[in-house]
Design a protein around this motif. Sequence first.
Motif, PDB file in Angstrom:
ATOM      1  N   UNK A 196      12.718  -7.454   3.313  1.00 39.23           N
ATOM      2  CA  UNK A 196      13.186  -6.929   4.597  1.00 39.23           C
ATOM      3  C   UNK A 196      12.419  -5.681   5.007  1.00 39.23           C
ATOM      4  N   UNK A 197      12.235  -4.767   4.048  1.00 37.47           N
ATOM      5  CA  UNK A 197      11.546  -3.505   4.344  1.00 37.47           C
ATOM      6  C   UNK A 197      10.059  -3.757   4.612  1.00 37.47           C
ATOM      7  N   UNK A 198       9.459  -4.665   3.810  1.00 36.35           N
ATOM      8  CA  UNK A 198       8.032  -4.951   3.989  1.00 36.35           C
ATOM      9  C   UNK A 198       7.756  -5.684   5.301  1.00 36.35           C
ATOM     10  N   UNK A 199       8.726  -6.507   5.719  1.00 33.80           N
ATOM     11  CA  UNK A 199       8.515  -7.330   6.907  1.00 33.80           C
ATOM     12  C   UNK A 199       8.302  -6.478   8.151  1.00 33.80           C
ATOM     13  N   UNK A 200       8.796  -5.231   8.129  1.00 39.00           N
ATOM     14  CA  UNK A 200       8.642  -4.379   9.303  1.00 39.00           C
ATOM     15  C   UNK A 200       7.598  -3.286   9.050  1.00 39.00           C
ATOM     16  N   UNK A 201       6.853  -3.437   7.943  1.00 38.41           N
ATOM     17  CA  UNK A 201       5.747  -2.511   7.685  1.00 38.41           C
ATOM     18  C   UNK A 201       6.150  -1.200   7.052  1.00 38.41           C
ATOM     19  N   UNK A 243       5.323  -0.148   3.018  1.00 39.54           N
ATOM     20  CA  UNK A 243       4.056   0.459   2.624  1.00 39.54           C
ATOM     21  C   UNK A 243       4.223   1.949   2.332  1.00 39.54           C
ATOM     22  N   UNK A 244       5.223   2.554   2.948  1.00 36.41           N
ATOM     23  CA  UNK A 244       5.433   4.005   2.797  1.00 36.41           C
ATOM     24  C   UNK A 244       6.712   4.313   2.007  1.00 36.41           C
ATOM     25  N   UNK A 245       7.668   3.427   2.130  1.00 32.80           N
ATOM     26  CA  UNK A 245       8.997   3.602   1.527  1.00 32.80           C
ATOM     27  C   UNK A 245       9.142   2.447   0.538  1.00 32.80           C
ATOM     28  N   UNK A 246       8.660   2.704  -0.715  1.00 37.05           N
ATOM     29  CA  UNK A 246       8.564   1.617  -1.693  1.00 37.05           C
ATOM     30  C   UNK A 246       9.861   1.485  -2.484  1.00 37.05           C
ATOM     31  N   UNK A 260       2.629  -5.037   1.678  1.00 42.12           N
ATOM     32  CA  UNK A 260       1.725  -3.928   1.355  1.00 42.12           C
ATOM     33  C   UNK A 260       0.962  -4.110   0.039  1.00 42.12           C
ATOM     34  N   UNK A 261       1.036  -5.324  -0.577  1.00 39.95           N
ATOM     35  CA  UNK A 261       0.470  -5.480  -1.917  1.00 39.95           C
ATOM     36  C   UNK A 261      -0.954  -6.039  -1.921  1.00 39.95           C
ATOM     37  N   UNK A 262      -1.268  -6.946  -0.997  1.00 41.84           N
ATOM     38  CA  UNK A 262      -2.596  -7.553  -0.953  1.00 41.84           C
ATOM     39  C   UNK A 262      -2.850  -8.164   0.427  1.00 41.84           C
ATOM     40  N   UNK A 263      -4.014  -8.787   0.568  1.00 45.69           N
ATOM     41  CA  UNK A 263      -4.391  -9.369   1.859  1.00 45.69           C
ATOM     42  C   UNK A 263      -4.219 -10.880   1.867  1.00 45.69           C
ATOM     43  N   UNK A 264      -3.397 -11.400   0.932  1.00 47.30           N
ATOM     44  CA  UNK A 264      -3.322 -12.847   0.752  1.00 47.30           C
ATOM     45  C   UNK A 264      -2.623 -13.566   1.907  1.00 47.30           C
ATOM     46  N   UNK A 265      -1.848 -12.841   2.719  1.00 44.45           N
ATOM     47  CA  UNK A 265      -1.132 -13.490   3.820  1.00 44.45           C
ATOM     48  C   UNK A 265      -1.033 -12.531   5.003  1.00 44.45           C
ATOM     49  N   UNK A 266      -0.723 -13.104   6.148  1.00 43.71           N
ATOM     50  CA  UNK A 266      -0.589 -12.293   7.370  1.00 43.71           C
ATOM     51  C   UNK A 266       0.695 -11.476   7.356  1.00 43.71           C
ATOM     52  N   UNK A 267       1.724 -12.013   6.692  1.00 42.47           N
ATOM     53  CA  UNK A 267       3.013 -11.330   6.683  1.00 42.47           C
ATOM     54  C   UNK A 267       3.848 -11.702   7.896  1.00 42.47           C
ATOM     55  N   UNK A 318       1.625  -2.205   8.606  1.00 38.48           N
ATOM     56  CA  UNK A 318       1.966  -1.251   7.550  1.00 38.48           C
ATOM     57  C   UNK A 318       0.803  -1.008   6.611  1.00 38.48           C
ATOM     58  N   UNK A 319      -0.042  -2.024   6.446  1.00 37.51           N
ATOM     59  CA  UNK A 319      -1.244  -1.866   5.624  1.00 37.51           C
ATOM     60  C   UNK A 319      -1.000  -2.155   4.155  1.00 37.51           C
ATOM     61  N   UNK A 320      -2.104  -2.380   3.443  1.00 40.78           N
ATOM     62  CA  UNK A 320      -2.022  -2.640   1.995  1.00 40.78           C
ATOM     63  C   UNK A 320      -2.095  -1.289   1.290  1.00 40.78           C
ATOM     64  N   UNK A 321      -0.973  -0.623   1.194  1.00 44.98           N
ATOM     65  CA  UNK A 321      -0.950   0.740   0.649  1.00 44.98           C
ATOM     66  C   UNK A 321      -0.480   0.789  -0.796  1.00 44.98           C
TER      67      UNK A 321
END
Lengths: 216, 55, 320
Positions: A154-159, A162-165, C93-100, C112-115
């Motif tokens: 859910x958190x990753x789906x909105x980007x 990446x900042x709030x792991x 944010x883990x890799x570029x394997x999918x568009x998300x 969000x980027x692959x951070x």
Amino acid sequence: MSARGSTATAGRNWTVGLRTWVQGLVPSGQALPDRQPVYVASWIYVFGVLSLASFVVVLASGLVLTVGGSLWWHTSSLGHFVNSMHLWSVELFFATMVIHLWGKFWMAAWRGERALTWVTGVLLFVSSIGTAFTGYLSESDFTSQWIAAEGKDGINAIGVGAFFNILNPAQMLLWHVALLPLAVGALVVWHVILVRRHGVVPPLEASAPEPARVGE
Amino acid sequence: MTPGLVVLAGRYLDWGVISISVTNAAIIAAMVVVFVLALVAPFPHDRDDDGERRP
Amino acid sequence: MATVTRPAAGRRAPRTEWDSHDFPTRHYDLVKEFVIALVVMTLLTAALAAIFSSPDDKAITMARWAQADPNDVIATAAGELAGTTTSATYGAPYNHAAEGQSVLGVPLQKWGGVRIPVSSQDLVLQPLAGVRGDPALSQALGTWRGSTTDQQKSWASAYVDALDKAGGDPAKVATGDFGPVPALAAGLLSVARSGALEGALTSAGTFYGGDQTRSVLLLADGAYLEDTAVAQHLGGDQWGMMNEVGNYPGQPWMWLYTFWYQVKPFSTSDNADAEVWALMMLLTLLLMLVPFIPGLRDVPRWIPVHRLVWRDYYRRHPRT
């Protein structure tokens, strides 16, 4: 300092400016009045203060938990009891807050320039949910593992992931015990100031109050 | 399902698409009851309440 | 007594409603009310904590996973090497394997980027690289590293398929061209059994391991974690977001968020997480803006619950 000097510098004195602003937040006498309008006569009015009291219990039990460290409650029966108090105070906090929200909705309590009070209340509800979420992630038990594994999508789906792991319990614990309680606490202060600033909302379709009588 | 799972779920109420634990349902029910009681229960007044003060 | 004052007159628009300061008042002790509330909530909390306690289901260790479902560890290890697991095919944010995921075509996940870069192969290879005194394993690692990416992929994929055909049981896998993959997978199972896998993933090369990202990703790539959660009624399609293990109270306030996951179109959507989030943000915004939304803000007038709240006032002050 002479009275004249004080007046002359008041316009650009930052201290005077801050003092005036603070004094103007709540009308004089309304911060802690010992009287309330006659229509404040229902049990529904106590749920705001009940949620505030629950919040204090949440903070206090959380502070006791910090004394023993992040794993204390797994190894100590006292720690586990304090953890239980933390859980149940959160349940009571949400329950009383939601009953308060129901009450204020049916009273249309946003009337009379009180919209911001309503808005800060909703913000409080939402930020409390976020704070509780980081609490679940800080439990270092099976629940934390599962909520992290499932919630990350859910958190990753909105980007935001990446900042709030949420898979990083060290980051989540610090958000839970520092950043988010500060945010919720600041919102509580703002909300309560607004409540005292505007006073309790009058009844819907209230008839005009009788004019004030001189000398009373 | 993985073999060797020894965990047990709590009690759940299922009604169509809705599935809720008995504990959560009890909490929500208690909230509704308390809300209704707060609306209908008489609120105690101080003795001096009849002496309303005009602003 | 000057405890009640009117706010300074000023920029106020012509009033359509009387405000609180215009009304007669009664004694009311706010401080006493708060102190009583605090005592009541403290006692109630302590009583509930004493009677009902709180859950403390131990976290799943890699050793427990290996003990309870060794075949799942083998399958997960093979999947990481083949690049077929959830984390290997995840995207940001883990890799570029999918568009998300995206909302209304907006690729928020990608933005969000692959951070937090995570190599799924390394979830297997890095713990194995630390193993000493196992010549066969060292040779398998050497073979893997000395091969081309295509060859690695071919071996690992063949083993994943073979495991699948054998019902997940490595002992029943037919012979095939798997290269070092079976040895690597068995090696990971061995490290997991030893209890060293978490440390190898979280604190190798850094004394203070506080970040469990890689451990959770590996565990979640297997089936054991989810199976354990589903057995506890915590699955995403079981309203799991508001549930807790056993009969403990969960998060009843999440009822609406988790509700959407149970119904179409979200229950069958690949973008459900992003869509449900966007919908909840919209609904939260609506709740926040109730005071400004005609119709919504009039509901309390149409359904007069307020007649109960203020019944005493209405009785004493009938409308003129």
